[in-house]
Design a protein around this motif. Structure first.
Motif, PDB file in Angstrom:
ATOM      1  N   MET A  53      22.693  -4.165   0.139  1.00 51.49           N
ATOM      2  CA  MET A  53      21.390  -3.470   0.608  1.00 51.49           C
ATOM      3  C   MET A  53      20.260  -4.629   0.714  1.00 51.49           C
ATOM      4  SD  MET A  53      18.924  -0.329  -1.033  1.00 51.49           S
ATOM      5  CE  MET A  53      17.903  -1.422  -1.686  1.00 51.49           C
ATOM      6  N   PHE A  57      18.452  -6.124   4.124  1.00 48.26           N
ATOM      7  CA  PHE A  57      16.925  -6.015   4.438  1.00 48.26           C
ATOM      8  C   PHE A  57      16.499  -7.426   4.531  1.00 48.26           C
ATOM      9  CE2 PHE A  57      16.978  -1.734   2.976  1.00 48.26           C
ATOM     10  CZ  PHE A  57      15.758  -1.216   3.391  1.00 48.26           C
ATOM     11  N   ARG A 108      19.295   8.009   2.338  1.00 42.37           N
ATOM     12  CA  ARG A 108      19.437   7.589   3.549  1.00 42.37           C
ATOM     13  C   ARG A 108      18.183   7.754   4.383  1.00 42.37           C
ATOM     14  NH1 ARG A 108      23.691   7.664   7.239  1.00 42.37           N
ATOM     15  NH2 ARG A 108      22.943   7.074   9.388  1.00 42.37           N
ATOM     16  N   LEU A 111      16.129   4.602   3.640  1.00 41.75           N
ATOM     17  CA  LEU A 111      16.823   3.632   4.587  1.00 41.75           C
ATOM     18  C   LEU A 111      16.194   3.501   6.045  1.00 41.75           C
ATOM     19  CD1 LEU A 111      20.499   3.203   3.650  1.00 41.75           C
ATOM     20  CD2 LEU A 111      18.732   1.750   2.875  1.00 41.75           C
ATOM     21  N   ASP A 112      16.284   4.963   6.386  1.00 41.47           N
ATOM     22  CA  ASP A 112      15.722   5.280   7.644  1.00 41.47           C
ATOM     23  C   ASP A 112      14.159   4.598   8.012  1.00 41.47           C
ATOM     24  OD1 ASP A 112      18.181   5.928   8.731  1.00 41.47           O
ATOM     25  OD2 ASP A 112      17.803   8.417   8.417  1.00 41.47           O
ATOM     26  N   LEU A 115      13.867   0.235   6.853  1.00 37.97           N
ATOM     27  CA  LEU A 115      14.693  -0.849   7.802  1.00 37.97           C
ATOM     28  C   LEU A 115      14.067  -0.860   8.977  1.00 37.97           C
ATOM     29  CD1 LEU A 115      18.570  -0.013   7.367  1.00 37.97           C
ATOM     30  CD2 LEU A 115      17.371  -2.249   6.847  1.00 37.97           C
ATOM     31  N   PRO A 148      22.172   1.628   8.919  1.00 33.71           N
ATOM     32  CA  PRO A 148      22.059   2.303   7.690  1.00 33.71           C
ATOM     33  C   PRO A 148      23.089   3.068   7.249  1.00 33.71           C
ATOM     34  CG  PRO A 148      20.106   2.885   9.487  1.00 33.71           C
ATOM     35  CD  PRO A 148      21.473   1.914  10.199  1.00 33.71           C
ATOM     36  N   ILE A 151      24.978   0.451   5.163  1.00 38.92           N
ATOM     37  CA  ILE A 151      24.309   0.275   3.784  1.00 38.92           C
ATOM     38  C   ILE A 151      24.530   1.467   2.601  1.00 38.92           C
ATOM     39  CG2 ILE A 151      22.225  -0.203   2.481  1.00 38.92           C
ATOM     40  CD1 ILE A 151      20.911  -1.351   5.205  1.00 38.92           C
ATOM     41  N   HIS A 152      24.262   2.568   3.397  1.00 34.12           N
ATOM     42  CA  HIS A 152      24.576   3.942   2.601  1.00 34.12           C
ATOM     43  C   HIS A 152      26.057   3.882   1.894  1.00 34.12           C
ATOM     44  CE1 HIS A 152      24.592   8.533   2.492  1.00 34.12           C
ATOM     45  NE2 HIS A 152      24.673   7.998   1.323  1.00 34.12           N
ATOM     46  N   CYS A 155      26.698   1.152  -0.891  1.00 32.48           N
ATOM     47  CA  CYS A 155      25.844   1.451  -1.988  1.00 32.48           C
ATOM     48  C   CYS A 155      26.547   2.993  -2.765  1.00 32.48           C
ATOM     49  CB  CYS A 155      24.550   1.757  -1.810  1.00 32.48           C
ATOM     50  SG  CYS A 155      23.678   0.036  -1.371  1.00 32.48           S
TER      51      CYS A 155
END
Length: 291
Positions: A53, A57, A108, A111-112, A115, A148, A151-152, A155
């Protein structure tokens, strides 16, 4: 006299690898902040789980100060969305059941919201992440497509987060199969032009101890996974060495952070930053075999 690590890295195309580590987001963010403050501009990033993550970023161009700000502002309720009803339903029927406590919808959404880009192809520098593919029973290297969801997936810590469906594959935390994906980065398209790899390695928080108590089974399994991850990383380093690849490992022992101890995040940030600043002023020490 041996060169300082920072002198060994200057002028080289460096790929940075951020390892898995339970709630290691904070320490990695501090590490990246310290690294970039010394004028090192990585040519590629790689990571697993929390490391994935922070690598994502950073590759997306989010400044370390902003990443740290976002992390320290988060509370447990920002991502805590247990799905008790689905867990109860899953216990009563056949087929796919919930694979973790949290649905992951709130994570999530974060992240949305934060990001700045949506795909690997839109990143400023190349990025490689690893997830555990439960569909094919193999590691999955992710370096293209939707960011996204990748990354989800990397993690999605076993038992805490439910597995993530991406490109018709069911994925879990990459740290199960690849603690620090140095080899995955070097073997990627971007890895061919790298002169050196720099790994930020976070050992397992609890260290080696015998499993006891009511959760002895779970802690015993965790010890088993730790042994596999340790040998896997050792084999990666051996293979990279045999290929003549320059690899440097910085190991950081961070203050413990968990969903109930997120107030300690600032201490982990500071520890990660201090770790890299100290290591850059010393000759490269290599990996000590910790996990």
């Amino acid at each position: 006299m041996r060169q300082r690590l920072i002198d060994q890295l200057r002028g080289k195309r460096v790929g940075v690898v951020l390892s898995a580590g339970y709630f290691g987001f904070y320490g990695h963010a501090g590490f990246v902040d310290g690294l970039l403050s010394k004028g090192i501009a990585p040519a590629a990033w790689s990571g697993t789980s929390a490391g994935g993550m922070i690598a994502a970023f950073t590759a997306a161009g989010v400044p370390p100060v902003r990443i740290i700000e976002l992390l320290l502002a988060r509370k447990r309720e920002d991502f805590w969305d247990p799905s008790w009803l689905e867990i109860a339903r899953g216990a009563l029927k056949k087929g796919t059941r919930p694979s973790g406590l949290l649905e992951g919808k709130r994570f999530r959404a974060l992240l949305d919201d934060f990001l700045p880009v949506r795909s690997f192809e839109s990143l400023g520098v190349p990025l490689v992440m690893v997830a555990t593919n439960l569909t094919t029973q193999a590691p999955l290297v992710m370096d293209s497509g939707d960011l996204p969801s990748a990354i989800h997936a990397t993690c999605a810590y076993p038992g805490l987060f439910q597995a993530v469906r991406r490109d018709e594959q069911l994925l879990w935390d990459g740290g199960i199969v690849d603690k620090a994906p140095a080899l995955a980065l070097k073997d990627s398209k971007a890895g061919k032009s790298l002169d050196a790899l720099l790994v930020h390695f976070l050992p397992s928080r609890d260290g080696a101890k015998e499993p006891t108590g009511a959760f002895a089974y779970a802690s015993g399994m965790a010890n088993g996974f730790a042994a596999i991850r340790k040998d896997h990383f050792r084999l990666q380093l051996s293979l990279l060495e045999a290929r003549g690849v320059e690899v440097h490992v910085i190991t950081s022992r961070l203050p413990p952070v968990s969903p109930k101890e997120m107030h300690r995040g600032v201490d982990a940030v500071n520890a990660g930053r201090a770790s890299v600043l100290a290591a850059l002023e010393q000759p490269s020490a290599g990996w000590t075999g910790e996990d």
